[in-house]
Design a protein around this motif. Structure first.
Motif, PDB file in Angstrom:
ATOM      1  N   GLN A 138       0.818  -1.220   0.000  1.00  0.00           N
ATOM      2  CA  GLN A 138       0.000   0.000   0.000  1.00  0.00           C
ATOM      3  C   GLN A 138       0.849   1.266   0.000  1.00  0.00           C
ATOM      4  N   ASP A 139       2.192   1.096   0.034  1.00  0.00           N
ATOM      5  CA  ASP A 139       3.095   2.251  -0.041  1.00  0.00           C
ATOM      6  C   ASP A 139       2.917   3.195   1.146  1.00  0.00           C
ATOM      7  N   GLU A 140       2.537   2.633   2.309  1.00  0.00           N
ATOM      8  CA  GLU A 140       2.288   3.480   3.467  1.00  0.00           C
ATOM      9  C   GLU A 140       3.590   3.973   4.104  1.00  0.00           C
ATOM     10  N   ASN A 141       4.624   3.173   4.043  1.00  0.00           N
ATOM     11  CA  ASN A 141       5.865   3.521   4.737  1.00  0.00           C
ATOM     12  C   ASN A 141       6.941   4.053   3.803  1.00  0.00           C
ATOM     13  N   ARG A 142       6.569   4.370   2.590  1.00  0.00           N
ATOM     14  CA  ARG A 142       7.572   4.829   1.629  1.00  0.00           C
ATOM     15  C   ARG A 142       8.187   6.156   2.059  1.00  0.00           C
ATOM     16  N   ALA A 143       7.366   7.056   2.573  1.00  0.00           N
ATOM     17  CA  ALA A 143       7.885   8.337   3.045  1.00  0.00           C
ATOM     18  C   ALA A 143       8.804   8.138   4.239  1.00  0.00           C
ATOM     19  N   VAL A 144       8.434   7.202   5.114  1.00  0.00           N
ATOM     20  CA  VAL A 144       9.293   6.899   6.260  1.00  0.00           C
ATOM     21  C   VAL A 144      10.628   6.336   5.779  1.00  0.00           C
ATOM     22  N   HIS A 145      10.551   5.481   4.759  1.00  0.00           N
ATOM     23  CA  HIS A 145      11.779   4.919   4.191  1.00  0.00           C
ATOM     24  C   HIS A 145      12.674   6.011   3.612  1.00  0.00           C
ATOM     25  N   ALA A 146      12.076   6.974   2.902  1.00  0.00           N
ATOM     26  CA  ALA A 146      12.857   8.075   2.333  1.00  0.00           C
ATOM     27  C   ALA A 146      13.488   8.921   3.433  1.00  0.00           C
ATOM     28  N   GLU A 147      12.746   9.150   4.515  1.00  0.00           N
ATOM     29  CA  GLU A 147      13.282   9.940   5.619  1.00  0.00           C
ATOM     30  C   GLU A 147      14.460   9.222   6.284  1.00  0.00           C
ATOM     31  N   ARG A 148      14.356   7.906   6.407  1.00  0.00           N
ATOM     32  CA  ARG A 148      15.465   7.143   6.968  1.00  0.00           C
ATOM     33  C   ARG A 148      16.697   7.216   6.079  1.00  0.00           C
ATOM     34  N   LEU A 149      16.461   7.172   4.766  1.00  0.00           N
ATOM     35  CA  LEU A 149      17.586   7.308   3.841  1.00  0.00           C
ATOM     36  C   LEU A 149      18.270   8.658   4.003  1.00  0.00           C
ATOM     37  N   LYS A 150      17.472   9.708   4.166  1.00  0.00           N
ATOM     38  CA  LYS A 150      18.045  11.043   4.344  1.00  0.00           C
ATOM     39  C   LYS A 150      18.861  11.126   5.625  1.00  0.00           C
ATOM     40  N   LEU A 277      17.992   7.464  -3.090  1.00  0.00           N
ATOM     41  CA  LEU A 277      17.105   8.545  -2.669  1.00  0.00           C
ATOM     42  C   LEU A 277      16.594   9.340  -3.865  1.00  0.00           C
ATOM     43  N   GLU A 278      17.447   9.537  -4.857  1.00  0.00           N
ATOM     44  CA  GLU A 278      17.009  10.271  -6.062  1.00  0.00           C
ATOM     45  C   GLU A 278      15.974   9.467  -6.835  1.00  0.00           C
ATOM     46  N   GLY A 279      16.212   8.162  -6.976  1.00  0.00           N
ATOM     47  CA  GLY A 279      15.221   7.336  -7.655  1.00  0.00           C
ATOM     48  C   GLY A 279      13.982   7.178  -6.807  1.00  0.00           C
ATOM     49  N   ASN A 280      14.182   6.654  -5.592  1.00  0.00           N
ATOM     50  CA  ASN A 280      13.087   6.432  -4.647  1.00  0.00           C
ATOM     51  C   ASN A 280      11.867   5.823  -5.327  1.00  0.00           C
ATOM     52  N   SER A 281      12.129   4.907  -6.271  1.00  0.00           N
ATOM     53  CA  SER A 281      11.038   4.260  -6.996  1.00  0.00           C
ATOM     54  C   SER A 281      10.514   3.084  -6.209  1.00  0.00           C
ATOM     55  N   ILE A 282       9.411   2.530  -6.687  1.00  0.00           N
ATOM     56  CA  ILE A 282       8.815   1.381  -6.011  1.00  0.00           C
ATOM     57  C   ILE A 282       9.760   0.196  -6.067  1.00  0.00           C
TER      58      ILE A 282
END
Length: 307
Positions: A138-150, A277-282
């Motif tokens: 459901q892509d619910e944690n994708r933003a959390v994943h991006a924040e962790r990468l940052k 992080l730049e790609g941040n694709s599925i």
């Protein structure tokens, strides 16, 4: 005599026909009995197959009931076969039952996985839920994943900046030493030219200085060849300076707490995080979640955790 002979022949033929007819009748009776026996045997064999299938199905239901009563989420294949043995089921039959339970979805037994083939997951829904949570469809944690990468990238950049400052100081020291040596070489060349000119035109003559200048030129060529033999690079001023900087930098690194391998490793990790992080694709997100899932599955296979 002829009549008697003919009569005997006819009687013999008649007896032979009666014997043949009797054999045919007897043969027909034996064939009927054989058919009846075959029918009975076939029926018994069919009943035996039915009984065997019913017994196998009963064993499957028995082990399924055992699994439903088991509180553990996974057991080893050896424990499952041991439970089958306690219920009077052979090892071969137990493996067949395990295959049927896996195909029916009652258990999860990954025979093709070297790490998981020795385990039987009794609660497949737990494994499925864990994997789906990792993949996050459901892509619910994708933003959390991006924040962790940052956050990881920021921490790496901070370490890189600290090590880069130390590296720049060491490199500057090595370059200053190389430049001093090159300036010293320039001074030597100027002094050599002045001395040769003084001796040629004032103190001595060209006839005396010519072989000396020849030997100086020959010595310079020999030094260049020796340099190429040692460092496997063409003898140029740029190559000479780079080699002197590198040698001095390596000595300074050995004498300090700076580690060049760690610095390069941190840079590569930072570059990989930047690309992700730049790609941040599925696809990259799913790959990251799968990488996170592998240790969990491996740990479950080793029996250190459950679920």
């Amino acid at each position: 005599l002829r009549r008697g002979t003919m009569f005997g022949v006819l009687r013999g033929v008649g007896c032979s026909q009666r014997v043949l007819k009797g054999g045919v009748v007897l043969g027909r009776g034996s064939l009927s009995a054989s058919l009846r026996t075959a029918t009975v045997v076939r029926g018994v064999a069919k009943d035996a197959v039915v009984v065997e299938e019913a017994s196998a199905q009963a064993n499957v239901l028995l082990m399924k009931a055992y699994i439903e009563q088991e509180t553990r989420e996974k057991i080893s294949t050896t424990d499952f076969l041991g439970a089958c043995k306690k219920h009077g089921i052979s090892e071969e039959q137990g493996r067949d039952i395990l295959t049927k339970l896996h195909e029916g979805g009652s258990v999860l037994h990954l025979t093709r996985s070297p790490e998981l083939s020795s385990q039987v997951f009794l609660k497949p829904e737990v494994v499925t839920s864990a994997v789906m949570e990792l993949l996050d469809p459901q892509d619910e944690n994708r933003a959390v994943h991006a924040e962790r990468l940052k956050q990881k990238l920021a921490a790496l950049r901070e370490k890189i900046r600290g090590m880069e400052s130390v590296r720049d100081d060491l490199m500057a020291t090595a370059e200053r030493r190389a430049d001093r040596l090159i300036n010293l070489g320039l001074t030597y060349v100027i002094a050599q030219g002045a001395i040769v000119a003084r001796l040629t035109w004032w103190e001595l003559s060209w006839d005396i200085m010519e072989p000396i200048t020849y030997m100086l030129t020959f010595t310079t060529g020999g030094i260049g060849l020796l340099y190429f033999t040692r460092v496997k690079q063409e003898y140029t001023y740029e190559s000479l300076r780079d080699n002197m900087v590198k040698r001095r930098f390596d000595k300074l690194v050995e004498a300090s707490e700076y580690d060049e391998e760690v610095f390069q490793s941190l840079k590569k990790r930072a570059e990989a995080l930047e690309r992700e992080l730049e790609g941040n694709s599925i696809s990259s997100y799913v790959e990251a979640r799968l990488r996170a899932a592998r240790p969990i599955l491996h740990e479950a296979a080793n029996g250190s955790t459950s679920g």
